[in-house]
Design a protein around this motif. Structure first.
Motif, PDB file in Angstrom:
ATOM      1  N   GLU A   1       0.892  -1.221  -0.106  1.00 18.00           N
ATOM      2  CA  GLU A   1      -0.107   0.044   0.060  1.00 18.00           C
ATOM      3  C   GLU A   1       0.739   1.045  -0.076  1.00 18.00           C
ATOM      4  O   GLU A   1       0.500   2.274  -0.556  1.00 18.00           O
ATOM      5  CB  GLU A   1      -0.921  -0.005   1.188  1.00 18.00           C
ATOM      6  CG  GLU A   1      -1.615   1.232   1.306  1.00 18.00           C
ATOM      7  CD  GLU A   1      -2.549   1.307   2.420  1.00 18.00           C
ATOM      8  OE1 GLU A   1      -3.194   2.292   2.932  1.00 18.00           O
ATOM      9  OE2 GLU A   1      -2.720   0.043   3.131  1.00 18.00           O
TER      10      GLU A   1
ATOM     11  N   ILE B   1       1.709   3.123  -3.377  1.00 23.34           N
ATOM     12  CA  ILE B   1       0.564   3.690  -3.958  1.00 23.34           C
ATOM     13  C   ILE B   1       0.388   5.074  -2.996  1.00 23.34           C
ATOM     14  O   ILE B   1       0.221   6.462  -3.677  1.00 23.34           O
ATOM     15  CB  ILE B   1      -0.715   3.120  -3.973  1.00 23.34           C
ATOM     16  CG1 ILE B   1      -0.544   1.866  -4.901  1.00 23.34           C
ATOM     17  CG2 ILE B   1      -1.717   3.935  -4.628  1.00 23.34           C
ATOM     18  CD1 ILE B   1      -1.699   0.991  -4.610  1.00 23.34           C
TER      19      ILE B   1
ATOM     20  N   LEU C   1       4.762   3.798  -8.717  1.00 19.67           N
ATOM     21  CA  LEU C   1       3.304   3.373  -9.235  1.00 19.67           C
ATOM     22  C   LEU C   1       3.271   3.992 -10.639  1.00 19.67           C
ATOM     23  O   LEU C   1       2.677   3.212 -11.467  1.00 19.67           O
ATOM     24  CB  LEU C   1       2.720   4.243  -8.274  1.00 19.67           C
ATOM     25  CG  LEU C   1       1.220   4.430  -8.454  1.00 19.67           C
ATOM     26  CD1 LEU C   1       0.525   3.009  -8.671  1.00 19.67           C
ATOM     27  CD2 LEU C   1       0.329   5.232  -7.629  1.00 19.67           C
ATOM     28  N   ASN C   2       3.952   5.104 -11.024  1.00 20.67           N
ATOM     29  CA  ASN C   2       3.721   5.794 -12.429  1.00 20.67           C
ATOM     30  C   ASN C   2       4.356   4.790 -13.392  1.00 20.67           C
ATOM     31  O   ASN C   2       3.739   4.678 -14.364  1.00 20.67           O
ATOM     32  CB  ASN C   2       4.320   7.088 -12.335  1.00 20.67           C
ATOM     33  CG  ASN C   2       3.788   8.334 -11.578  1.00 20.67           C
ATOM     34  OD1 ASN C   2       2.709   8.264 -11.434  1.00 20.67           O
ATOM     35  ND2 ASN C   2       4.546   9.106 -10.947  1.00 20.67           N
TER      36      ASN C   2
ATOM     37  N   ALA D   1       1.816   1.566 -13.572  1.00 17.36           N
ATOM     38  CA  ALA D   1       0.514   1.987 -14.096  1.00 17.36           C
ATOM     39  C   ALA D   1       0.473   2.087 -15.778  1.00 17.36           C
ATOM     40  O   ALA D   1      -0.322   1.843 -16.119  1.00 17.36           O
ATOM     41  CB  ALA D   1       0.064   3.517 -13.606  1.00 17.36           C
TER      42      ALA D   1
ATOM     43  N   ILE E   1      -3.777  -2.969 -10.672  1.00 20.26           N
ATOM     44  CA  ILE E   1      -2.682  -3.030  -9.452  1.00 20.26           C
ATOM     45  C   ILE E   1      -3.532  -3.201  -7.914  1.00 20.26           C
ATOM     46  O   ILE E   1      -4.589  -2.514  -7.879  1.00 20.26           O
ATOM     47  CB  ILE E   1      -2.109  -1.386  -9.353  1.00 20.26           C
ATOM     48  CG1 ILE E   1      -1.160  -1.315 -10.371  1.00 20.26           C
ATOM     49  CG2 ILE E   1      -1.267  -1.368  -7.846  1.00 20.26           C
ATOM     50  CD1 ILE E   1      -0.536   0.168 -10.573  1.00 20.26           C
TER      51      ILE E   1
ATOM     52  N   LEU F   1      -6.744   5.237  -2.422  1.00 16.48           N
ATOM     53  CA  LEU F   1      -5.863   4.472  -3.307  1.00 16.48           C
ATOM     54  C   LEU F   1      -6.471   4.335  -4.454  1.00 16.48           C
ATOM     55  O   LEU F   1      -5.617   4.556  -5.458  1.00 16.48           O
ATOM     56  CB  LEU F   1      -5.606   3.306  -2.385  1.00 16.48           C
ATOM     57  CG  LEU F   1      -5.015   3.056  -1.055  1.00 16.48           C
ATOM     58  CD1 LEU F   1      -4.956   1.584  -0.588  1.00 16.48           C
ATOM     59  CD2 LEU F   1      -3.690   3.760  -1.098  1.00 16.48           C
TER      60      LEU F   1
ATOM     61  N   LEU G   1      -5.454   7.533  -6.496  1.00 22.60           N
ATOM     62  CA  LEU G   1      -4.060   7.617  -6.766  1.00 22.60           C
ATOM     63  C   LEU G   1      -3.718   6.798  -7.822  1.00 22.60           C
ATOM     64  O   LEU G   1      -2.834   7.359  -8.713  1.00 22.60           O
ATOM     65  CB  LEU G   1      -3.202   7.191  -5.585  1.00 22.60           C
ATOM     66  CG  LEU G   1      -3.328   8.206  -4.350  1.00 22.60           C
ATOM     67  CD1 LEU G   1      -2.561   7.762  -3.095  1.00 22.60           C
ATOM     68  CD2 LEU G   1      -2.654   9.595  -4.611  1.00 22.60           C
ATOM     69  N   VAL G   2      -4.143   5.680  -8.077  1.00 23.88           N
ATOM     70  CA  VAL G   2      -3.766   4.793  -9.329  1.00 23.88           C
ATOM     71  C   VAL G   2      -4.269   5.418 -10.445  1.00 23.88           C
ATOM     72  O   VAL G   2      -3.634   5.227 -11.485  1.00 23.88           O
ATOM     73  CB  VAL G   2      -4.410   3.454  -8.894  1.00 23.88           C
ATOM     74  CG1 VAL G   2      -4.381   2.566 -10.183  1.00 23.88           C
ATOM     75  CG2 VAL G   2      -3.664   2.793  -7.744  1.00 23.88           C
TER      76      VAL G   2
ATOM     77  N   PHE H   1      -7.488   0.092  -9.920  1.00 25.70           N
ATOM     78  CA  PHE H   1      -6.925  -0.320  -8.533  1.00 25.70           C
ATOM     79  C   PHE H   1      -8.032  -1.397  -7.879  1.00 25.70           C
ATOM     80  O   PHE H   1      -9.087  -1.228  -8.185  1.00 25.70           O
ATOM     81  CB  PHE H   1      -6.867   0.890  -7.476  1.00 25.70           C
ATOM     82  CG  PHE H   1      -6.743   0.344  -6.123  1.00 25.70           C
ATOM     83  CD1 PHE H   1      -5.355  -0.355  -5.542  1.00 25.70           C
ATOM     84  CD2 PHE H   1      -7.649   0.500  -5.064  1.00 25.70           C
ATOM     85  CE1 PHE H   1      -5.146  -0.561  -4.426  1.00 25.70           C
ATOM     86  CE2 PHE H   1      -7.404  -0.032  -3.675  1.00 25.70           C
ATOM     87  CZ  PHE H   1      -6.380  -0.308  -3.617  1.00 25.70           C
TER      88      PHE H   1
END
Length: 357
Positions: free
Chosen positions: A284, A287, A299-300, A303, A309, A321, A324-325, A337
């Motif tokens: 977690e 993220i 994460l970037n 993705a 994810i 979360l 953010l994804v 996500f």
């Protein structure tokens, strides 16, 4: 009597002469009209010869608007707009996890019985564990890694054949005791002394910078896709973060995330012929807090490579979360996500994975 006879002969010749004259005049007028008419339809061929083209010998064209000339080389003005279908992300799935062991018909039947009361439309099956055990008949697995029961193949076939069920194959990617130990030089993550690296829990890892590691992971992934699974979920896609990580020989001068990118890129290529999603599980914190340079997780970058994810989290954190994804995926991204939640608690809207008890 003689005068009467002569008068009678003169009267008979007069009308015949007038009729002939009238016929002659009609013929003259007809010829003149024909000459004028045919003259209007006289055209010249490409070699300069004259020829007559009558109206019924040509296609009738609609009159052109005033001031507009028709291009003889242009075809009909047909404008066709093709509406490309908008890319769709994965369908919403409510998945339940099976225990991390070789599947049997008995365990599959038991899970189905429980799942009927939980509105599951997806199932996650563990096919490779962190110690390197492979729970299907794999020709690519290292010696001693395959662990199956007599009816495991039949049970897996029943899972993938279940109509309306989204099937997820969960695979431990780089944490792999058996494969790393079987080929330390070719696949294993080593320490600076040249020996296999043990993390803080005495686990062994594969080195994604080595081509043999990527080949091994891709070979297993293709076999899983051929079993008919809808999604491949990679867990343990990272470098170790526990133990004496300062003693790791990373075998690379580039950021660790580059090596994970390389592995994911080769997996994408290997899975391209198959209709299967590629997903990854991350902590977690990757993220919520940002890149983990020790683990090589960003994460970037993830993705841009995967369809979904996953992360174990609490219900109240799911929306944050997910946002953010979505931000990492960008406007054109379809990366979703999927929260991993403990069994027995309330379920959020949208896709989720309920962990095995």
């Amino acid at each position: 009597m003689t005068g009467a006879k002569g008068y009678s002969s003169y009267r008979g010749r007069g009308p015949r002469w007038k009729i002939l004259l009238a016929v002659f005049l009609v013929l003259v007028i007809a010829v003149a009209v024909s000459v004028i008419y045919l003259g209007e339809h006289m055209v010249y061929s490409a070699d300069g010869r004259r020829q007559i083209v009558l109206p019924w010998q040509t296609e009738r064209n609609d009159p052109q608007p005033p001031g507009e000339e028709k291009n003889p080389n242009s075809g009909p003005d047909v404008s066709v707009t093709v509406q490309e279908p908008e890319p769709q992300g994965p369908r919403e799935t409510a998945a339940g996890s099976l225990p991390a062991q070789a599947l049997t018909m008995a365990s599959w039947t038991e899970w189905r019985g429980r799942a009927e009361n939980q509105d599951f439309n997806a199932v996650a099956v563990r096919l490779k564990t962190t110690n390197g055990s492979v729970y299907f008949d794999s020709a690519s697995a290292v010696s001693g890694a395959v662990e199956t029961e007599l009816d495991t193949a039949a049970a897996l076939a029943a899972v993938t054949a279940q109509e309306g069920l989204h099937t997820i194959a969960s695979v431990a990617c780089l944490q792999d005791f058996k494969a790393a130990n079987a080929d330390v030089e070719g696949r294993g993550l080593k320490n600076t002394g040249g020996y296999i690296f043990y993390d803080g829990n005495n686990n062994l890892w594969l080195d994604p910078a080595k081509p043999s590691t990527r080949e091994y992971v891709c070979a297993l992934a293709k076999e899983i896709a051929e079993l008919g699974f809808d999604e491949l979920l990679l867990t343990d896609l990272s470098y170790p973060t526990e133990g004496k990580i300062n003693k790791i020989y990373y075998n690379t001068d580039v950021p660790l995330a580059n090596n994970l990118d390389l592995l994911l890129g080769e997996l994408r290529t290997a899975l391209e012929p198959y209709d299967i999603l590629l997903s990854v599980e991350v902590p977690e914190s990757v993220i919520a807090e940002g890149p983990d340079t020790v683990a090589g997780l960003d994460l970037n970058r993830l993705a841009a490579r995967v369809d979904r994810i996953y992360a174990a989290t609490a219900l109240e954190r799911v929306e944050t979360l997910a946002n953010l994804v979505a931000q990492a995926a960008g406007e054109n991204g379809k990366t979703e996500f999927v929260p991993e939640l403990a069994a027995g608690g309330p379920a959020p809207a949208g896709s989720r994975l309920i962990l095995a008890e």
